[in-house]
Scaffold this motif. Structure first.
Motif, PDB file in Angstrom:
ATOM      1  N   UNK A 107      39.257 -70.776  19.320  1.00  0.00           N
ATOM      2  CA  UNK A 107      37.813 -70.995  19.181  1.00  0.00           C
ATOM      3  C   UNK A 107      37.089 -70.679  20.484  1.00  0.00           C
ATOM      4  N   UNK A 108      37.719 -71.049  21.615  1.00  0.00           N
ATOM      5  CA  UNK A 108      37.106 -70.763  22.912  1.00  0.00           C
ATOM      6  C   UNK A 108      36.931 -69.265  23.132  1.00  0.00           C
ATOM      7  N   UNK A 109      37.958 -68.483  22.836  1.00  0.00           N
ATOM      8  CA  UNK A 109      37.869 -67.029  23.023  1.00  0.00           C
ATOM      9  C   UNK A 109      36.877 -66.395  22.043  1.00  0.00           C
ATOM     10  N   UNK A 110      36.846 -66.887  20.821  1.00  0.00           N
ATOM     11  CA  UNK A 110      35.875 -66.365  19.846  1.00  0.00           C
ATOM     12  C   UNK A 110      34.458 -66.615  20.327  1.00  0.00           C
ATOM     13  N   UNK A 111      34.240 -67.831  20.870  1.00  0.00           N
ATOM     14  CA  UNK A 111      32.907 -68.166  21.390  1.00  0.00           C
ATOM     15  C   UNK A 111      32.514 -67.230  22.530  1.00  0.00           C
ATOM     16  N   UNK A 112      33.427 -66.987  23.463  1.00  0.00           N
ATOM     17  CA  UNK A 112      33.133 -66.127  24.615  1.00  0.00           C
ATOM     18  C   UNK A 112      32.866 -64.702  24.146  1.00  0.00           C
ATOM     19  N   UNK A 113      33.690 -64.205  23.224  1.00  0.00           N
ATOM     20  CA  UNK A 113      33.513 -62.834  22.731  1.00  0.00           C
ATOM     21  C   UNK A 113      32.178 -62.680  22.007  1.00  0.00           C
ATOM     22  N   UNK A 114      31.807 -63.705  21.248  1.00  0.00           N
ATOM     23  CA  UNK A 114      30.591 -63.623  20.440  1.00  0.00           C
ATOM     24  C   UNK A 114      29.325 -63.749  21.273  1.00  0.00           C
ATOM     25  N   UNK A 115      29.342 -64.640  22.272  1.00  0.00           N
ATOM     26  CA  UNK A 115      28.110 -64.949  22.997  1.00  0.00           C
ATOM     27  C   UNK A 115      28.051 -64.380  24.416  1.00  0.00           C
ATOM     28  N   UNK A 116      29.194 -64.083  25.001  1.00  0.00           N
ATOM     29  CA  UNK A 116      29.183 -63.731  26.414  1.00  0.00           C
ATOM     30  C   UNK A 116      29.734 -62.314  26.649  1.00  0.00           C
ATOM     31  N   UNK A 166      32.394 -59.257  28.379  1.00  0.00           N
ATOM     32  CA  UNK A 166      33.822 -58.965  28.489  1.00  0.00           C
ATOM     33  C   UNK A 166      34.364 -59.487  29.818  1.00  0.00           C
ATOM     34  N   UNK A 167      33.533 -59.429  30.866  1.00  0.00           N
ATOM     35  CA  UNK A 167      33.946 -59.925  32.182  1.00  0.00           C
ATOM     36  C   UNK A 167      34.280 -61.407  32.111  1.00  0.00           C
ATOM     37  N   UNK A 168      33.455 -62.183  31.409  1.00  0.00           N
ATOM     38  CA  UNK A 168      33.701 -63.615  31.283  1.00  0.00           C
ATOM     39  C   UNK A 168      34.967 -63.864  30.468  1.00  0.00           C
ATOM     40  N   UNK A 169      35.202 -63.036  29.457  1.00  0.00           N
ATOM     41  CA  UNK A 169      36.424 -63.177  28.668  1.00  0.00           C
ATOM     42  C   UNK A 169      37.658 -62.967  29.544  1.00  0.00           C
TER      43      UNK A 169
END
Length: 775
Positions: free
Chosen positions: A32-41, A43-46
């Motif tokens: 869920x954490x990675x999905x959230x980052x991919x969806x809202x933030x 690639x660098x943050x991922x």
């Protein structure tokens, strides 16, 4: 990274969990954490998220690898130099402390003090940083012997402690003080402060003052602790983040008013706050608050672009870098869960123009909901009236009691007569608050029992709480927001209560008997005996503040973990303390339908006390004997002994014959050979599948003719580990083995469970079962 540190905190958390607990929940959280980052933030943050997660995964793996002992087995060790890592705790005749060897291995040191003079000598001389030369025995910590019980072995292991060290003696002449570390000096100051409070404050007020000033909760009475837990405000009895905030704010105000510059105030607090964390016991909630306070001060001083959520996240990351195993600490879990919820919800829950009362109500609601999963998992219940209780007790503690005890503590060093008068007044106020807490905690439905949630149950409960916050953010009425969670809790309770599975549990209560019978679909919950302890008079100096009690410390937590708040029938087989000694602890704490006792067993004082307490609680007490029984859809239950009304002891134990789960059971209490002969003469045949062996496997019971007549397939022996009577006796084990009966023993296997449906069931033990030793 401003506003993004929360993702790094989540990555750190999932990395630690994936290392320590590789199952559904950490996998779900990381996904869920990675999905959230991919969806809202970006690639660098991922990339940073995954890097941080892997970093903490490998840090945790390294901690696991390093968490080993150089000692492989229990051993006698001589002339070992042990340094007290903390100020030793002396409670009655027991001394307890964490001690470190020259090789930096930590032991949990436990010492039984032999005399009052030595106790006084140890209290006067021992301190943090002291090194003593000792001989002693290494003992393995005890694993939990009952399902869901506190696992002391695992608790110590998570502190990198693998052994209990029991010294032969501790002599002050064999000790020397090393160069004291700053932490050691502060720990000794803390111990001295607590001792000052005990000596100078009224007894009741002293327990609160020690808790609020130094975080020492051991002086709080059992009754007060229980009442505050039922109210959901027990956090007020320890130093929390709120207390640290008040103390830091007060210190800041006083420093500014005294003419200090803001620069000086910053460095003063920068030094004072970590010191106070040590003085107050170093609990995770205090350390969290101190770290956040220092980060907040630093961000203001150097104008760092850090939000409150960033500061919270950074404190979490720093904690896990220091010790990833802290995620298992209940205080750590509660502190961060509540703080995280309050921080996230502050934008839409706490509006600036809102009245103070509504602000407090909202804070209480958020605190209750965010702590609910942690409380349910560890304590199997949560307080429903904690919202109202917080409105009353938080202002009282923070605005009245906390300042009062600090002021009294300062005055106590002056010798002023004002101290005694003021302390007496505050003591009366504290006593009144305890009475209010006790009355409120005893209200119906003040506590909601959840039982121990499964992994799936935890996921649903957390989902219900998240649904509440999401709906509340959309300005929906609070009651409507709570409907998903209420529905989940009702379903969770119904699944537990009306499960298709039944269970028989031979609870490990040490040297005693206690058996739980839980029938499928809530068709009956019965308990046969409660266990108990033989109490012997001890000198006042030997008395411990909160001695172990079978009912409070074993039975009640176990029953709550099963979601059990009512026992339909409590069967007390006879008047021995090891069978009914804990009955009075259950009466009043649990709802009991009726109590069944052997005829005239109340002539013994211990049973008379139980009967009298039952009458006060308006619980029906019945004297029953052979011929009395009952039936329901799950099975039949009949007493087959005793036959007369004369009570003479073990041989007048109630003997219950039961059929359920497609097998037949015989529960014999402490029936001895004389009683067995009477049973043999009355019944030509008894087909038994499971025998609860009489009198803990004593040679005075389980005669060969009796065993050959009933021919059980399984024999259950309830006896204490290394008990003083040598139960079970070898003669009884030989008879059982000769008849090819499979033996289960609580002294070797811990609690013994039989889980069943109408089609049959299976046995399991809490400790590993040695099939080679038991045919």
């Amino acid at each position: 990274m401003s506003g993004k540190w929360v993702y790094m905190a989540l990555a750190a958390f999932t990395g630690v969990l994936l290392s320590f607990e590789l199952h559904l929940i950490p996998i779900l959280i990381s996904s869920l954490g990675m999905i959230r980052v991919i969806h809202r933030e970006s690639f660098k943050l991922l990339t940073l998220y995954i890097t941080c997660m892997l970093f903490f995964y490998f840090v945790s793996e390294r901690v696991k690898t390093a968490n080993v002992s150089q000692y492989e087995s229990p051993a006698k060790i001589q002339a070992v130099a042990l340094t007290f890592k903390e100020y030793p705790q002396i409670d009655g005749n027991r001394l307890k402390a964490v001690a470190i060897t020259p090789d930096k291995e930590k032991f949990m040191l436990l010492y039984k003090i032999p005399s009052e003079n030595q106790k006084n000598d140890l209290m006067h001389n021992l301190r943090s940083g002291l090194t003593c030369i000792m001989d002693g025995q290494l003992v393995r910590p005890e694993a939990n012997r009952n399902e869901h019980a506190f696992n002391y072995e695992l608790y110590l292991k998570r502190m990198d402690i693998h052994w209990i060290f029991e010294p032969d003696s501790i002599t002050a002449t064999d000790c020397h003080l090393n160069k004291a570390s700053p932490a050691g000096v502060l720990q000794n100051m803390r111990a001295s402060g607590i001792q000052t409070i005990e000596n100078k404050f009224p007894e009741k007020l002293a327990s609160y003052a020690a808790a609020l000033i130094f975080g020492e909760r051991s002086l709080i009475s059992e009754e007060a602790d229980r009442s505050y837990k039922q109210l959901g405000v027990v956090h007020l009895l320890a130093i929390s983040g709120l207390h640290v905030g008040i103390i830091a704010g007060s210190a800041f105000f006083l420093c500014i008013r005294s003419g200090m510059t803001r620069e000086s105030v910053f460095w003063t607090l920068f030094i004072f706050l970590p010191g106070y964390a040590v003085l107050s016991g170093g609990n995770p909630p205090v350390i969290r608050a101190v770290i956040m306070a220092i980060l907040l001060l630093s961000s203001k001083k150097w104008r760092l672009p850090l939000s409150t959520l960033d500061i919270f996240s950074l404190s979490f990351i720093l904690f896990l870098i220091f010790d990833p195993l802290l995620i298992y600490h209940i205080g750590f879990q509660l502190s961060y869960a509540v703080t995280f919820a309050l921080t996230l919800s502050s934008g839409y829950f706490f509006r600036k123009n809102e009245q103070a009362l509504w602000q407090m109500i909202n804070i209480s609601v958020v605190s209750m909901l965010s702590s609910l999963p942690v409380l349910s998992y560890h304590f199997y219940e949560f307080s429903l009236i904690s919202i109202a209780a917080n409105l009353l007790f938080v202002p009282f503690y923070t605005l009245i009691l906390l300042p009062a005890v600090f002021i009294l503590f300062a005055i106590s060093f002056t010798g002023s007569p004002i101290f005694n008068m003021a302390a007496a007044v505050v003591d009366r106020v504290v006593q009144l608050s305890e009475k209010i807490a006790s009355a409120a905690g005893s209200l119906p439905f003040s506590v909601i029992l959840t039982g121990k949630p499964s992994t799936l149950g935890m996921i649903f409960i957390v989902s219900g709480i998240l649904a509440f916050f999401v709906l509340k953010e959309k300005r929906i009425h609070p009651l409507k927001c709570a409907l998903p969670l209420i529905f989940i809790l009702i379903c969770h309770s119904a699944i537990q209560k009306y499960s298709a599975y039944g269970e028989v549990v031979f609870i490990d209560v040490g040297q005693g008997d206690s058996i739980l019978i839980k029938l499928p679909y809530n068709q009956g919950i019965y308990m046969i005996d409660t266990g108990g302890q033989l109490s012997f008079p001890v000198a006042e100096w030997q008395e411990r503040r909160k001695p172990f009690k079978v009912g409070r410390d074993t039975l009640i937590p176990f029953l709550k973990s099963k979601g059990i708040s009512r026992i339909d029938k409590l069967i007390l087989t006879h008047s021995d303390a090891d069978h009914i000694g804990a009955a009075d602890e259950l009466i009043g704490e649990l709802e009991i339908g009726e109590i069944l006792i052997s005829p005239n067993s109340w002539i013994k004082p211990i049973m008379a006390d139980v009967v009298n307490k039952a009458f006060k609680e308006k619980i029906a007490v019945k004297e029953v004997k052979a011929g009395y029984g009952w039936e329901n859809k799950s099975g039949s239950f009949h007493f087959i002994y005793p036959f007369d009304d004369e009570y003479e002891g073990n041989d007048d134990s109630l003997v219950l014959y039961a059929s359920f789960g497609r097998i037949d059971w015989l529960f014999t209490g402490d029936l001895e050979k004389g009683g067995e002969e009477e049973v043999l003469s009355r019944y030509s045949r008894l087909d038994i599948d499971v025998l609860k062996v009489g009198h803990h496997g004593s040679r005075g019971s389980s005669s060969e003719p009796f065993i050959q007549m009933i021919k059980p397939e399984y024999a259950i022996i309830s006896a204490g580990k290394s008990n003083r009577y040598g139960h079970p006796h070898a003669e009884v084990l030989e008879i059982l083995e000769e008849e090819n009966i499979r033996i289960f023993r609580t002294d070797e296997h811990g609690a013994i469970h039989y889980r069943f449906t109408s089609k049959g069931g299976t046995f399991k033990t809490v400790l590993p079962y040695d099939s080679e030793r038991n045919p």
